[in-house]
Design an enzyme around this catalytic site. Structure first.
Site, PDB file in Angstrom:
ATOM      1  N   TRP A  43      52.731  47.158  35.618  1.00  0.00           N
ATOM      2  CA  TRP A  43      52.267  46.937  34.244  1.00  0.00           C
ATOM      3  C   TRP A  43      51.734  48.213  33.602  1.00  0.00           C
ATOM      4  CZ3 TRP A  43      50.824  44.001  38.484  1.00  0.00           C
ATOM      5  CH2 TRP A  43      49.660  44.393  39.148  1.00  0.00           C
ATOM      6  N   GLU A  56      47.010  41.130  33.067  1.00  0.00           N
ATOM      7  CA  GLU A  56      45.557  41.019  32.995  1.00  0.00           C
ATOM      8  C   GLU A  56      45.082  39.604  33.343  1.00  0.00           C
ATOM      9  OE1 GLU A  56      43.303  43.210  32.765  1.00  0.00           O
ATOM     10  OE2 GLU A  56      44.560  44.942  32.348  1.00  0.00           O
ATOM     11  N   THR A  62      41.986  37.892  41.353  1.00  0.00           N
ATOM     12  CA  THR A  62      43.116  37.982  42.277  1.00  0.00           C
ATOM     13  C   THR A  62      43.395  39.447  42.603  1.00  0.00           C
ATOM     14  OG1 THR A  62      44.050  36.033  41.185  1.00  0.00           O
ATOM     15  CG2 THR A  62      45.483  37.209  42.702  1.00  0.00           C
ATOM     16  N   TYR A 139      36.953  40.509  27.585  1.00  0.00           N
ATOM     17  CA  TYR A 139      37.557  41.503  28.483  1.00  0.00           C
ATOM     18  C   TYR A 139      39.062  41.634  28.240  1.00  0.00           C
ATOM     19  CZ  TYR A 139      39.976  43.469  32.384  1.00  0.00           C
ATOM     20  OH  TYR A 139      40.848  44.218  33.127  1.00  0.00           O
ATOM     21  N   ASP A 157      34.547  44.331  32.682  1.00  0.00           N
ATOM     22  CA  ASP A 157      34.569  43.341  33.753  1.00  0.00           C
ATOM     23  C   ASP A 157      33.489  43.700  34.769  1.00  0.00           C
ATOM     24  OD1 ASP A 157      35.569  45.545  35.078  1.00  0.00           O
ATOM     25  OD2 ASP A 157      37.402  44.564  35.786  1.00  0.00           O
ATOM     26  N   CYS A 211      33.367  53.264  43.594  1.00  0.00           N
ATOM     27  CA  CYS A 211      32.113  52.626  43.167  1.00  0.00           C
ATOM     28  C   CYS A 211      32.144  51.129  43.465  1.00  0.00           C
ATOM     29  CB  CYS A 211      31.893  52.875  41.679  1.00  0.00           C
ATOM     30  SG  CYS A 211      30.190  52.568  41.134  1.00  0.00           S
TER      31      CYS A 211
END
Length: 424
Positions: A43, A56, A62, A139, A157, A211
């Site tokens: 994508w 998205e 997932t 989002y 998110d 992170c």
């Protein structure tokens, strides 16, 4: 949202926004890293808003590796908005089978139908119009706007909130919806207006790797010089996140029935609620407390364990029964209750051939199912008595029916533990 509104939000949250020079340096450090380390994902090779939207929605809750084959298959079956809008619901559910959170794809189809009806089949470019589509929240609207249309909209998110919490040592609880406005305001200040899509994706990649929630590696982060929590030795304090409630356990009985033609009984679930419109073996919830116990709870033998509905909970059930001086129900008692429930709901009188075909677990966000399978056969021709939502289906035709993950687990368990035993 205006700069003055941002300033009010930052002041209330105790955040000191960086000067313009530092923001420019941050953008450069993040995007330089992204250019070198970004993942090659299908994508990311397109600017088509439909394809990006599909990815998205699939990526919510997932893993990327899981999504990739689903993404290709979905676009093969429904290559554009018009195809998705016109597709039979059973077809889109089948294409989504195994991804979970099935309301996502049903909302996608409704949104596609909106686009056809209200936007001439063309995906809207205005972020406010995108946000009006069914199933699209802040989002997703931000992600599609920035990646497909290069509009500097935040896509916030959990990964992004975690990164920002550590950068600015933010004490707001990221689990609370009210905190989102803080993080959206920060990203609006930091986002690169020339490369908003890359900026948002870079933050997502950083949050899912260096992170990460557990065992972050700030010492190798491309933005460690900007990370206040790292510089101040407070990484362990951020992000602030209250614990979610543990899923409530629920015991269910999975009824696996075959007729004389070796077809299996399948039931279509209601159009609302968990696993809406998917097909499963009938699921029944017996009231075990209403069954008078006959098995002494003090006898902890393997044979008794196999008679309990959920073997993994045997020690807990036994201990509770001991304390209450209660006896536990045997399989024969459960069988009688199960037969009565099947007769009442489905008009069938099965002959039970196996006490248990094994137990499977499935965790939803708020509930945990423990399903124990029971295998039986129906000898009489009772198809005319079946409820409208049920039908007898040959195993060879299973591919035509959308099965949710719990059904797939039950079927796999049945094949492994019961088919060989009965030579099916």
């Amino acid at each position: 949202m205006t700069n003055s509104e941002h300033e009010k939000i930052f002041k209330a949250a105790g955040i000191e926004m960086w000067p313009a020079e530092k923001i420019q340096a941050f953008r450069k450090a993040l995007l330089d890293w992204y250019e070198k380390e970004k993942r090659d994902l299908p994508w990311r090779r397109t600017s088509d808003p439909y394809s990006i939207w599909v990815s998205e929605i699939m990526l919510q809750q997932t893993r990327v590796d899981t999504v990739i084959p689903y993404y290709h298959n979905f676009l093969d079956k429904f290559p554009d908005i018009a195809a998705l809008a016109a597709a039979p619901e059973d077809a889109i559910l089948k294409a989504w089978e195994g991804l979970g959170y099935y309301s996502r794809v049903k909302n996608m189809q409704k949104a596609a139908q909106q686009i056809v009806a209200e936007y001439g089949g063309v995906f809207p470019e205005d972020p406010q119009e995108i946000a009006k589509l069914k199933g699209i929240g802040p989002y997703t609207a931000g992600a599609v706007s920035s990646i497909a249309f290069q509009i500097p909209e935040p896509a916030v998110d959990g990964n992004v909130m975690r990164v920002m919490s550590r950068l600015f040592e933010i004490d707001a609880d990221i689990a609370k919806p009210a905190s989102r406005k803080i993080f959206e305001a920060i990203v609006r200040e930091l986002i690169d207006p020339e490369r908003p899509g890359d900026f948002n994706q870079a933050l997502m990649d950083l949050g899912s790797s260096i992170c990460s929630p557990l065992n972050p590696q700030p010492e190798i982060s491309p933005i460690k010089a900007f990370n206040a929590a790292y510089q101040n030795g407070t990484m362990h304090l951020y992000p602030v996140k209250s614990k979610a409630k543990r899923p409530v356990p629920m015991n269910l009985q999975g009824v696996i029935l075959q007729n004389s033609e070796k077809q299996f009984l399948l039931e279509k679930r209601p159009s609302s609620g968990l696993l809406a419109d998917f097909w499963t073996f009938p699921l029944i919830q017996l009231d075990l407390d209403a069954i008078p116990g006959s098995v002494d709870a003090a006898i902890e033998s393997a044979s008794i364990q196999t008679e309990l509905l959920v073997a993994e909970d045997f020690p807990k059930l036994t201990e509770e029964a001991k304390k209450a001086d209660k006896k536990l129900p045997s399989f024969h008692q459960i069988e009688a209750q199960l037969s009565a429930a099947v007769a009442e709901k489905y008009g069938l009188k099965p002959v039970w051939l196996k006490a248990e075909t094994g137990s499977v677990n499935h965790v939803f966000s708020h509930i945990k199912w423990h399903i124990t399978g029971y295998y039986g056969r129906v000898l009489a021709d009772t198809e005319s008595l079946l409820p409208e939502q049920c039908r007898w289906v040959s195993e060879n035709d299973f591919a035509d029916y959308a099965f949710p993950v719990p059904q797939q687990k039950m079927w796999q368990q049945f094949q492994q533990q019961t088919r060989k035993e009965f030579g099916l």
